[in-house]
Design a protein around this motif. Structure first.
Motif, mmCIF file in Angstrom:
data_model
loop_
_atom_site.group_PDB
_atom_site.id
_atom_site.type_symbol
_atom_site.label_atom_id
_atom_site.label_comp_id
_atom_site.label_asym_id
_atom_site.label_seq_id
_atom_site.Cartn_x
_atom_site.Cartn_y
_atom_site.Cartn_z
ATOM 1 N N TYR A 76 32.622 -83.213 -62.896
ATOM 2 C CA TYR A 76 32.730 -82.460 -61.791
ATOM 3 C C TYR A 76 31.699 -81.289 -61.441
ATOM 4 O O TYR A 76 31.180 -80.740 -62.443
ATOM 5 N N VAL A 77 31.060 -81.162 -60.235
ATOM 6 C CA VAL A 77 30.128 -80.210 -60.075
ATOM 7 C C VAL A 77 30.685 -79.371 -58.723
ATOM 8 O O VAL A 77 31.481 -79.752 -58.133
ATOM 9 N N GLY A 78 30.172 -78.358 -58.552
ATOM 10 C CA GLY A 78 30.668 -77.457 -57.679
ATOM 11 C C GLY A 78 30.081 -75.981 -57.714
ATOM 12 O O GLY A 78 29.261 -75.588 -58.608
ATOM 13 N N SER A 79 30.843 -75.135 -56.985
ATOM 14 C CA SER A 79 30.280 -73.575 -57.051
ATOM 15 C C SER A 79 31.821 -72.845 -57.402
ATOM 16 O O SER A 79 32.871 -73.324 -56.905
ATOM 17 N N TYR A 80 31.494 -71.668 -57.845
ATOM 18 C CA TYR A 80 32.576 -70.667 -57.924
ATOM 19 C C TYR A 80 32.135 -69.352 -56.983
ATOM 20 O O TYR A 80 31.098 -69.118 -56.755
ATOM 21 N N GLN A 81 33.287 -68.894 -56.435
ATOM 22 C CA GLN A 81 33.286 -67.777 -55.491
ATOM 23 C C GLN A 81 34.194 -66.673 -56.274
ATOM 24 O O GLN A 81 35.275 -66.898 -56.243
ATOM 25 N N TYR A 82 33.624 -65.550 -56.699
ATOM 26 C CA TYR A 82 34.390 -64.591 -57.068
ATOM 27 C C TYR A 82 34.767 -63.379 -56.325
ATOM 28 O O TYR A 82 33.712 -62.837 -55.664
ATOM 29 N N ALA A 83 35.692 -62.638 -56.447
ATOM 30 C CA ALA A 83 35.799 -61.532 -55.900
ATOM 31 C C ALA A 83 36.204 -60.408 -57.007
ATOM 32 O O ALA A 83 37.432 -60.709 -57.849
ATOM 33 N N LEU A 84 35.505 -59.545 -57.605
ATOM 34 C CA LEU A 84 35.632 -58.844 -58.906
ATOM 35 C C LEU A 84 35.808 -57.395 -58.585
ATOM 36 O O LEU A 84 35.089 -56.629 -57.953
ATOM 37 N N ARG A 85 36.978 -56.880 -59.239
ATOM 38 C CA ARG A 85 37.238 -55.386 -58.930
ATOM 39 C C ARG A 85 36.626 -54.579 -60.087
ATOM 40 O O ARG A 85 36.934 -54.953 -61.182
ATOM 41 N N LYS A 86 36.066 -53.449 -59.701
ATOM 42 C CA LYS A 86 35.646 -52.655 -60.630
ATOM 43 C C LYS A 86 36.776 -51.733 -61.205
ATOM 44 O O LYS A 86 37.547 -50.904 -60.397
ATOM 45 N N THR A 87 37.035 -51.619 -62.499
ATOM 46 C CA THR A 87 38.098 -50.621 -63.314
ATOM 47 C C THR A 87 37.324 -49.855 -64.400
ATOM 48 O O THR A 87 36.345 -50.156 -64.767
#
Length: 115
Positions: A76-87
């Motif tokens: 399986y190939v693809g990409s990740y997209q993240y939204a990361l919150r600073k804590t």
């Protein structure tokens, strides 16, 4: 970028559905993943794509090799997209999207191991 109510998704889970899916996948009575798949993941090209206040947007590419007894190897190939919150404890995942680069959905088989 579609809405899960009107677009095609393989999986469109919220936090509670992910918890329930993990419980089912780890259950020995879950025939789709028993015995569990073995996987090897390569994550590459990790990059920050933007910052909005306390949210950091990031992206990465991946290759996931899946091995199951008596079955051929799946890639399986693809990409990740993240939204990361600073804590105060560091970065926490607010949202993760997995975009599979698949020409045909039928050959993917079960993808619950990607969780």
């Amino acid at each position: 970028d579609g809405d899960y109510k009107s677009s095609l998704f393989i999986i469109a889970d919220d936090r509670e559905r992910i918890r329930q899916r993990i419980i089912r996948v780890l259950d020995p009575n879950c025939h789709a993943e028993f015995p569990r798949s073995r996987t090897c993941r390569l994550i590459t090209n990790v990059r920050i794509t933007g910052v909005e206040g306390d949210i950091v947007h990031a992206a990465a590419n991946f290759v996931c090799y899946r091995y199951r007894r008596y079955q051929r190897e799946f890639v399986y190939v693809g990409s990740y997209q993240y939204a990361l919150r600073k804590t105060s404890d560091g970065l926490r995942i607010k949202e993760r999207r997995v975009l599979l680069a698949a020409h045909e959905l039928g050959q993917l088989g079960s993808v619950s191991f990607i969780l």
